[in-house]
Write a protein that holds these residues in place. Structure first.
Motif, short mmCIF file in Angstrom:
data_model
loop_
_atom_site.label_atom_id
_atom_site.label_comp_id
_atom_site.label_asym_id
_atom_site.label_seq_id
_atom_site.Cartn_x
_atom_site.Cartn_y
_atom_site.Cartn_z
N ILE A 237 0.84 -1.20 0.00
CA ILE A 237 0.00 0.00 0.00
C ILE A 237 0.87 1.25 0.00
O ILE A 237 0.61 2.22 -0.71
CB ILE A 237 -0.94 -0.01 1.22
N SER A 238 1.92 1.25 0.80
CA SER A 238 2.78 2.43 0.91
C SER A 238 3.82 2.50 -0.19
O SER A 238 4.62 3.45 -0.22
CB SER A 238 3.49 2.43 2.27
N ALA B 214 -5.81 4.70 3.88
CA ALA B 214 -5.95 4.30 2.48
C ALA B 214 -6.76 3.02 2.36
O ALA B 214 -7.61 2.90 1.46
CB ALA B 214 -4.57 4.12 1.85
N ALA B 215 -6.53 2.07 3.26
CA ALA B 215 -7.30 0.83 3.23
C ALA B 215 -8.78 1.08 3.54
O ALA B 215 -9.66 0.47 2.94
CB ALA B 215 -6.70 -0.18 4.21
N HIS C 127 -10.14 -2.28 4.76
CA HIS C 127 -9.68 -2.40 6.14
C HIS C 127 -10.36 -3.57 6.85
O HIS C 127 -9.67 -4.39 7.51
CB HIS C 127 -9.96 -1.09 6.87
N GLN C 128 -11.67 -3.68 6.75
CA GLN C 128 -12.38 -4.74 7.46
C GLN C 128 -11.97 -6.13 6.96
O GLN C 128 -11.87 -7.07 7.74
CB GLN C 128 -13.89 -4.54 7.29
N ARG C 129 -11.71 -6.23 5.68
CA ARG C 129 -11.28 -7.53 5.14
C ARG C 129 -9.89 -7.91 5.67
O ARG C 129 -9.65 -9.07 5.98
CB ARG C 129 -11.24 -7.47 3.60
N LEU C 130 -9.01 -6.92 5.78
CA LEU C 130 -7.68 -7.21 6.28
C LEU C 130 -7.71 -7.58 7.76
O LEU C 130 -6.88 -8.37 8.22
CB LEU C 130 -6.76 -6.02 6.05
N LEU D 272 -6.49 -0.17 -5.29
CA LEU D 272 -7.12 1.12 -5.04
C LEU D 272 -6.50 1.80 -3.83
O LEU D 272 -6.23 3.01 -3.86
CB LEU D 272 -8.62 0.93 -4.85
N ALA D 273 -6.27 1.04 -2.76
CA ALA D 273 -5.64 1.61 -1.56
C ALA D 273 -4.23 2.12 -1.88
O ALA D 273 -3.81 3.18 -1.40
CB ALA D 273 -5.59 0.56 -0.46
#
Length: 568
Positions: free
Chosen positions: A427-428, A442-443, A449-452, A480-481
């Motif tokens: 992501i970064s 970003a997530a 975020h919830q999936r991770l 996308l994130a």
């Protein structure tokens, strides 16, 4: 040319100059080796003409020890010069690699890769390490051996010159008749490799649909064509190699015959005849090796020129870092842009005028093969337009550094690719000081975020280059994130997948509204028009022409409708 431009042009030449002392020492040792290689013919000359006539064993032992010492010295010098050339190539690569790594691919390349900028440098280093460069250096000392042959016998000297000319003509003729066939080999081999990779990737569904036999037949046909072309080219090159070898043997026989005739005429000694044969072999071998190294030298020169052009791009980008975009100008503007595809028969994309202002959504639709991906690559600076201007905040994309462009435009490509590492690192963008809060924001903005959080290791989950073990929908959200991590003002999404459509339609819709409300803009490029509950402008690609469509009415999309549209 200004001083700054002159420095840009000479960047790779300065790196060469800094390490030229290593190359110069290798040339000096090569010259010493060339002189020492006269040891064997001189030894044979003295043995036949002096030692055998004087029948002196002491002289023979002394000459033998001197010859052995010279041969051992040659071996040591050969080892040293090879190590010098290896270090010369390594140091040259080390000094240029840091500047070449950030280079982005050319406008005819789809996938960005850090290795793209160093391919030429890797090939150049391999050329320096190989024996081809040593053969090219050794050919510079051929006049020494020609002069030595002339000293022994002018007749044999002229015969040696004629042999060199004959070998050069045979090689030139072979190159002319083989160059076209070698190009065909590259094309057919590349096509066969592409077909094999495509069949391997699609093997499962090909078998499931009953297409396995037909695909196998097509694959075998392409491989047969490549194999036939390779065999035909190999026949020609083999014929040339055999001709050169045969010509070398013929010249040896002729030298021995001429030498024997001169001995019978008392114009030459037996030792001189034997030394002439040895010198002729020492003369022809490096010359033939040099001729065979010429294609490698040509490729090395091309790689060196390409390195210079790439370094100019780096310096040009470094000189445009931290450019301030004009807030009064559109976020992205296309002015009479024409983008060419990778295939000659593929039509270009022409856009008369497209200005994307702050805080709006633009949807671009088009049929399969209309060139949507080409247009998206031109928008984000991955593909250079053939004509027209692409401006970001009133500044050309080519005038922005890759870092500044990445901060301004976020991109979600149709073909996803990732880096081996953790999800947070992807992501970064492998940032050295990646902020965990920014990664999480970003997530959240990408509805990931919830999936991770359901994963055992969360953001520390390791993925490979293909994104395994994440699902396909999670990978699109991860892309996308990654695109919104740097906080871009423009987001370009090529072929939004079902997961992205659902993210915009459901839990990610608030984030989309916040992005638009903060002055950001979104460009959605796909085959189908998405119905969002925010105003949108609609453009359509028709036969390579970007046309604006009537204003879209504002509609609300439900998750069910989003899933149905994405599945179409």
């Amino acid at each position: 040319m200004s001083n700054s431009e002159n420095q840009d042009v000479l960047t790779h030449w300065r790196a060469l100059w800094n390490n030229l002392w290593l190359f110069n020492w290798s040339i000096f040792f090569s010259f010493c080796m060339a002189c020492l290689s006269l040891t064997l013919p001189v030894f044979m000359l003295l043995v036949y003409d002096r030692v055998l006539n004087a029948r002196s064993q002491e002289t023979l032992v002394v000459l033998c020890l001197l010859a052995l010492g010279a041969i051992i010295a040659m071996g040591i010098l050969d080892f040293v010069r090879r190590r010098l050339l290896a270090r010369f190539g390594a140091r040259l690569q080390e000094q240029l690699e840091d500047d070449l790594l950030p280079i982005q691919p050319s406008h005819r390349t789809h996938a960005p890769g850090l290795a793209e900028g160093t391919k030429d440098l890797d090939r150049l280093r391999s050329f320096i390490h190989s024996g081809a460069l040593r053969h090219i250096i050794d050919v510079a000392w051929l006049p020494i051996f020609v002069a030595a042959v002339f000293l022994l016998s002018p007749e044999i000297g002229w015969l040696a010159v004629v042999g060199l000319i004959a070998i050069g003509c045979v090689y030139a003729f072979g190159w002319v008749i083989s160059s076209h066939r070698l190009r065909e080999v590259r094309h057919t081999t590349r096509d066969a490799k592409k077909n094999y990779n495509a069949a391997t990737r699609a093997a499962q569904w090909l078998q499931g649909l009953g297409f396995g036999a037909a695909a196998k037949k097509q694959l075998i046909a392409s491989r047969d064509a490549a194999r036939s072309t390779v065999i035909s080219a190999a026949d020609r090159t083999t014929a040339i190699d055999v001709t050169l070898t045969t010509l070398r043997w013929i010249m040896s026989v002729l030298v021995l015959t001429v030498g024997a005739g001169l001995v019978l005429a008392n114009q030459m000694t037996i030792g001189g005849m034997v030394a002439s044969v040895i010198l002729m072999n020492r003369l022809y071998f490096p010359f033939v090796a040099f001729l065979k190294s010429l294609p490698n030298l040509k490729d090395a020169i091309s790689d060196w020129q390409a390195i210079g052009r790439r370094l100019q791009d780096v310096k040009r980008a470094d000189g445009t870092k931290n450019r301030v975009l004009n807030p009064e100008s559109p976020l992205l503007e296309l002015r009479d842009v024409e983008v060419s595809g990778d295939l000659d028969e593929q039509p270009p994309i022409v856009s008369a005028t497209l200005a994307i202002e702050r805080g709006e959504i633009v949807q671009i639709t088009g049929d399969f093969g209309a060139g949507k991906t080409l247009l998206s690559e031109a928008m984000v600076g991955m593909r250079k337009p053939c004509r027209g201007l692409v401006l970001a905040g009133g500044i050309r994309l080519s005038a922005l550094s890759r870092e500044d462009l990445g901060l301004h435009i976020g991109y979600v490509p149709e073909r996803l690719a990732f880096l081996k590492g953790t999800i947070a690192a992807n992501i970064s963008g492998l940032a050295e000081h990646g902020c965990s809060d920014r990664v999480e924001r970003a997530a959240i903005g990408a509805s990931l975020h919830q999936r991770l959080m359901c994963l055992p290791l969360g953001y520390a989950t390791q993925i490979d280059e293909m994104g395994h073990p994440l699902s396909r929908s999670d990978l699109h959200l991860l892309a996308l994130a990654r695109a919104i991590y740097s906080g871009p003002s423009l987001l370009v999404i090529d072929e939004p997948a079902k997961a992205l459509v659902s993210a915009f339609a459901a839990e990610g819709e608030d984030a989309l509204k916040r992005f638009i409300g903060s002055g950001g803009s979104v460009v959605l490029i796909g085959r189908h028009l998405l119905e969002l509950n925010v105003p949108c402008r609609h453009y359509h690609l028709d036969r390579g022409i970007l046309k604006q469509q009537p204003e879209m009415p504002q509609k609300t999309i439900t998750p069910v409708v989003a899933a149905r549209m994405a599945a179409q």
